[in-house]
Write a protein that holds these residues in place. Structure first.
Motif, PDB file in Angstrom:
ATOM      1  N   ASP A  83      -5.513  14.413  -7.991  1.00 53.94           N
ATOM      2  CA  ASP A  83      -4.448  14.230  -7.004  1.00 53.94           C
ATOM      3  C   ASP A  83      -3.648  12.989  -7.388  1.00 53.94           C
ATOM      4  OD1 ASP A  83      -3.155  13.166  -4.461  1.00 53.94           O
ATOM      5  OD2 ASP A  83      -4.013  15.024  -3.690  1.00 53.94           O
ATOM      6  N   PRO A  84      -2.324  13.055  -7.391  1.00 55.01           N
ATOM      7  CA  PRO A  84      -1.521  11.888  -7.793  1.00 55.01           C
ATOM      8  C   PRO A  84      -1.741  10.654  -6.921  1.00 55.01           C
ATOM      9  CG  PRO A  84      -0.142  13.618  -6.833  1.00 55.01           C
ATOM     10  CD  PRO A  84      -1.491  14.223  -7.088  1.00 55.01           C
ATOM     11  N   ARG A  85      -2.269  10.847  -5.734  1.00 54.84           N
ATOM     12  CA  ARG A  85      -2.526   9.700  -4.855  1.00 54.84           C
ATOM     13  C   ARG A  85      -3.762   8.910  -5.280  1.00 54.84           C
ATOM     14  NH1 ARG A  85      -2.653  13.045   0.625  1.00 54.84           N
ATOM     15  NH2 ARG A  85      -3.563  14.514  -0.890  1.00 54.84           N
ATOM     16  N   THR A  86      -4.623   9.521  -6.079  1.00 56.32           N
ATOM     17  CA  THR A  86      -5.883   8.877  -6.442  1.00 56.32           C
ATOM     18  C   THR A  86      -5.667   7.543  -7.150  1.00 56.32           C
ATOM     19  OG1 THR A  86      -7.020  11.002  -6.589  1.00 56.32           O
ATOM     20  CG2 THR A  86      -8.023   9.164  -7.746  1.00 56.32           C
ATOM     21  N   ARG A  87      -4.700   7.479  -8.032  1.00 57.80           N
ATOM     22  CA  ARG A  87      -4.446   6.233  -8.773  1.00 57.80           C
ATOM     23  C   ARG A  87      -3.787   5.164  -7.906  1.00 57.80           C
ATOM     24  NH1 ARG A  87      -7.196   6.004 -13.481  1.00 57.80           N
ATOM     25  NH2 ARG A  87      -5.610   4.752 -14.504  1.00 57.80           N
ATOM     26  N   ARG A  88      -3.364   5.554  -6.680  1.00 56.55           N
ATOM     27  CA  ARG A  88      -2.690   4.598  -5.782  1.00 56.55           C
ATOM     28  C   ARG A  88      -3.533   4.311  -4.540  1.00 56.55           C
ATOM     29  NH1 ARG A  88       1.424   6.336  -3.218  1.00 56.55           N
ATOM     30  NH2 ARG A  88       2.382   4.287  -2.983  1.00 56.55           N
ATOM     31  N   LEU A  89      -4.808   4.626  -4.597  1.00 56.15           N
ATOM     32  CA  LEU A  89      -5.631   4.479  -3.401  1.00 56.15           C
ATOM     33  C   LEU A  89      -5.616   3.064  -2.844  1.00 56.15           C
ATOM     34  CD1 LEU A  89      -8.729   6.694  -4.256  1.00 56.15           C
ATOM     35  CD2 LEU A  89      -7.060   7.076  -2.437  1.00 56.15           C
ATOM     36  N   TRP A  90      -5.647   2.073  -3.730  1.00 51.42           N
ATOM     37  CA  TRP A  90      -5.676   0.692  -3.251  1.00 51.42           C
ATOM     38  C   TRP A  90      -4.435   0.385  -2.414  1.00 51.42           C
ATOM     39  CZ3 TRP A  90      -2.071  -3.111  -3.981  1.00 51.42           C
ATOM     40  CH2 TRP A  90      -1.107  -2.907  -4.986  1.00 51.42           C
ATOM     41  N   ARG A  91      -3.278   0.875  -2.869  1.00 50.14           N
ATOM     42  CA  ARG A  91      -2.028   0.598  -2.157  1.00 50.14           C
ATOM     43  C   ARG A  91      -1.926   1.417  -0.858  1.00 50.14           C
ATOM     44  NH1 ARG A  91       3.063  -1.519  -3.441  1.00 50.14           N
ATOM     45  NH2 ARG A  91       4.248  -1.572  -1.484  1.00 50.14           N
ATOM     46  N   LEU A  92      -2.369   2.659  -0.910  1.00 47.49           N
ATOM     47  CA  LEU A  92      -2.335   3.495   0.283  1.00 47.49           C
ATOM     48  C   LEU A  92      -3.241   2.940   1.375  1.00 47.49           C
ATOM     49  CD1 LEU A  92      -2.334   6.948  -1.521  1.00 47.49           C
ATOM     50  CD2 LEU A  92      -0.441   5.979  -0.184  1.00 47.49           C
ATOM     51  N   ARG A  93      -4.345   2.335   0.976  1.00 47.26           N
ATOM     52  CA  ARG A  93      -5.222   1.687   1.953  1.00 47.26           C
ATOM     53  C   ARG A  93      -4.490   0.547   2.676  1.00 47.26           C
ATOM     54  NH1 ARG A  93     -10.608   0.505   1.815  1.00 47.26           N
ATOM     55  NH2 ARG A  93     -11.986   2.271   1.379  1.00 47.26           N
ATOM     56  N   VAL A  94      -3.774  -0.263   1.933  1.00 41.70           N
ATOM     57  CA  VAL A  94      -3.035  -1.370   2.540  1.00 41.70           C
ATOM     58  C   VAL A  94      -1.965  -0.827   3.491  1.00 41.70           C
ATOM     59  CG1 VAL A  94      -1.596  -3.389   2.072  1.00 41.70           C
ATOM     60  CG2 VAL A  94      -3.502  -2.838   0.548  1.00 41.70           C
ATOM     61  N   GLU A  95      -1.308   0.245   3.090  1.00 39.27           N
ATOM     62  CA  GLU A  95      -0.316   0.863   3.969  1.00 39.27           C
ATOM     63  C   GLU A  95      -0.957   1.385   5.248  1.00 39.27           C
ATOM     64  OE1 GLU A  95       1.759   3.773   1.653  1.00 39.27           O
ATOM     65  OE2 GLU A  95       2.560   2.280   0.254  1.00 39.27           O
ATOM     66  N   ASP A  96      -2.192   1.892   5.145  1.00 42.97           N
ATOM     67  CA  ASP A  96      -2.917   2.309   6.347  1.00 42.97           C
ATOM     68  C   ASP A  96      -3.073   1.136   7.316  1.00 42.97           C
ATOM     69  OD1 ASP A  96      -3.236   4.855   5.296  1.00 42.97           O
ATOM     70  OD2 ASP A  96      -5.332   4.551   4.703  1.00 42.97           O
ATOM     71  N   LEU A  97      -3.474  -0.002   6.794  1.00 46.52           N
ATOM     72  CA  LEU A  97      -3.724  -1.162   7.644  1.00 46.52           C
ATOM     73  C   LEU A  97      -2.436  -1.704   8.259  1.00 46.52           C
ATOM     74  CD1 LEU A  97      -6.386  -3.023   5.457  1.00 46.52           C
ATOM     75  CD2 LEU A  97      -6.789  -1.565   7.449  1.00 46.52           C
ATOM     76  N   THR A  98      -1.383  -1.769   7.480  1.00 48.71           N
ATOM     77  CA  THR A  98      -0.121  -2.258   8.037  1.00 48.71           C
ATOM     78  C   THR A  98       0.453  -1.257   9.037  1.00 48.71           C
ATOM     79  OG1 THR A  98       1.096  -1.395   6.115  1.00 48.71           O
ATOM     80  CG2 THR A  98       0.412  -3.699   6.048  1.00 48.71           C
ATOM     81  N   ARG A  99       0.219   0.025   8.811  1.00 59.34           N
ATOM     82  CA  ARG A  99       0.669   1.045   9.778  1.00 59.34           C
ATOM     83  C   ARG A  99      -0.031   0.841  11.124  1.00 59.34           C
ATOM     84  NH1 ARG A  99       0.475   4.941   6.639  1.00 59.34           N
ATOM     85  NH2 ARG A  99       2.707   5.192   6.307  1.00 59.34           N
ATOM     86  N   ILE A 100      -1.298   0.516  11.084  1.00 56.56           N
ATOM     87  CA  ILE A 100      -2.024   0.229  12.322  1.00 56.56           C
ATOM     88  C   ILE A 100      -1.413  -0.972  13.039  1.00 56.56           C
ATOM     89  CG2 ILE A 100      -4.223  -0.655  13.207  1.00 56.56           C
ATOM     90  CD1 ILE A 100      -5.595   1.134  11.101  1.00 56.56           C
ATOM     91  N   LEU A 101      -1.126  -2.021  12.296  1.00 55.40           N
ATOM     92  CA  LEU A 101      -0.512  -3.199  12.905  1.00 55.40           C
ATOM     93  C   LEU A 101       0.843  -2.871  13.523  1.00 55.40           C
ATOM     94  CD1 LEU A 101      -1.373  -5.909  10.213  1.00 55.40           C
ATOM     95  CD2 LEU A 101      -2.387  -5.658  12.488  1.00 55.40           C
TER      96      LEU A 101
END
Length: 301
Positions: A83-101
């Motif tokens: 999945d193309p998102r696999t190589r960006r997991l670290w960044r997507l995780r940060v986006e998850d946290l900022t989305r919560i904020l």
């Protein structure tokens, strides 16, 4: 302080355009109290919002609202390796946290009786393992990912403090060939991680990701500037006695006393760092600073 009853609501789905799926979130909160501080808790690789009950339940029972996302690397998501998102997991995780904020109002409204009881000015972030790196990025850690170009500053001024549990150290030559090949984001730069944080490390946490042994997970303390504290747990492996869950199969060093110490120290630190009260943290430093407790010791800088 004595624990109080809590309530949890899951999953609350936050719309996440570009993520591929909405972001599932669990909120745990005490049923009483006002001006409640907030902790975002980022799980380790493969876990989910259902993990880390020994921490999330404890913090909520002692006056915190705990918010737990399920990141895309969770086994419950089943993201394919290609999945193309696999190589960006670290960044997507940060986006998850900022989305919560960004959407704390939505999460607050999703829990019956919680509206108006949060203190949006007192926010901390915590994370275990891969989640520790995700949390650290909001504190100022930068990732030198060869696939995404120069390291970006992704810290968030809304976050006052952090708790980094069994978190990766330096990359480069400190990594095993397996880690370097499979986890290109494991190249943290701690030089800008200035937000106060408590680092928790096990002195037997000998991961297959590094050639340096257990001391690798103390790098977030020694290599970052600013006010930092370090809790070193004697005999602890990567699960730090069992913080990942009450019956987590990945716990290889199950130890109720060790988990209780992590609970007590992290609670005292969070209350201190978020300006709730500092007497508990002073007591922890006095008790564990002298090395009198066989389960661990605390240092600060």
């Amino acid at each position: 302080m004595f624990p109080v009853p809590t309530v949890s609501v899951k999953p609350v789905l936050l719309p996440a355009p570009g993520r591929g799926t909405d972001l599932p979130v669990k909120i745990s909160a005490p049923v009483t109290g006002n001006d409640l501080p907030i902790v975002l808790l980022s799980h380790g690789y493969g876990s989910s919002l259902d993990g880390y009950g020994p921490l999330a339940d404890f913090w909520a029972a002692h006056g915190f609202v705990v918010v737990q996302p399920t990141h895309l690397d969770s086994r419950t998501v089943g993201l394919a390796p290609d999945d193309p998102r696999t190589r960006r997991l670290w960044r997507l995780r940060v986006e998850d946290l900022t989305r919560i904020l960004d959407r704390l109002d939505v999460l607050e409204a999703a829990v019956p009786g919680l509206a108006g009881r949060l203190d949006h000015g007192r926010i901390a972030v915590a994370g275990h393992s891969f989640g520790g790196q995700s949390a650290g990025i909001l504190l100022g850690l930068r990732v030198l990912d060869p696939g995404s170009g120069p390291a970006e500053a992704l810290s968030d001024s809304r976050v006052m403090a952090g708790v980094l549990l069994a978190t990766a150290g330096r990359g480069g030559s400190d990594l095993t060939p397996f880690a370097a090949e499979n986890f290109p984001w494991m190249n943290p730069d701690f030089a800008h991680m200035t937000t106060p944080a408590l680092v928790v490390a096990g002195d037997k946490d000998d991961l297959p990701l590094t050639v340096r042994g257990p001391e690798w997970t103390t790098d977030p303390y020694f290599l970052s500037p600013g006010k930092k504290s370090l809790l070193t747990l004697t005999g602890a492996e990567h699960s730090l006695g069992g913080i990942a869950g009450y019956d987590a199969r990945e716990t290889t060093d199950e130890h109720a006393g060790r988990v209780a110490l992590v609970q007590r120290v992290t609670l005292a630190y969070l209350r201190h760092a978020l300006g709730v009260e500092s007497s508990g943290w002073a007591a922890v430093q006095d008790a564990l600073g002298a090395g009198a407790d066989p389960l661990g010791h605390v240092a600060s800088k």
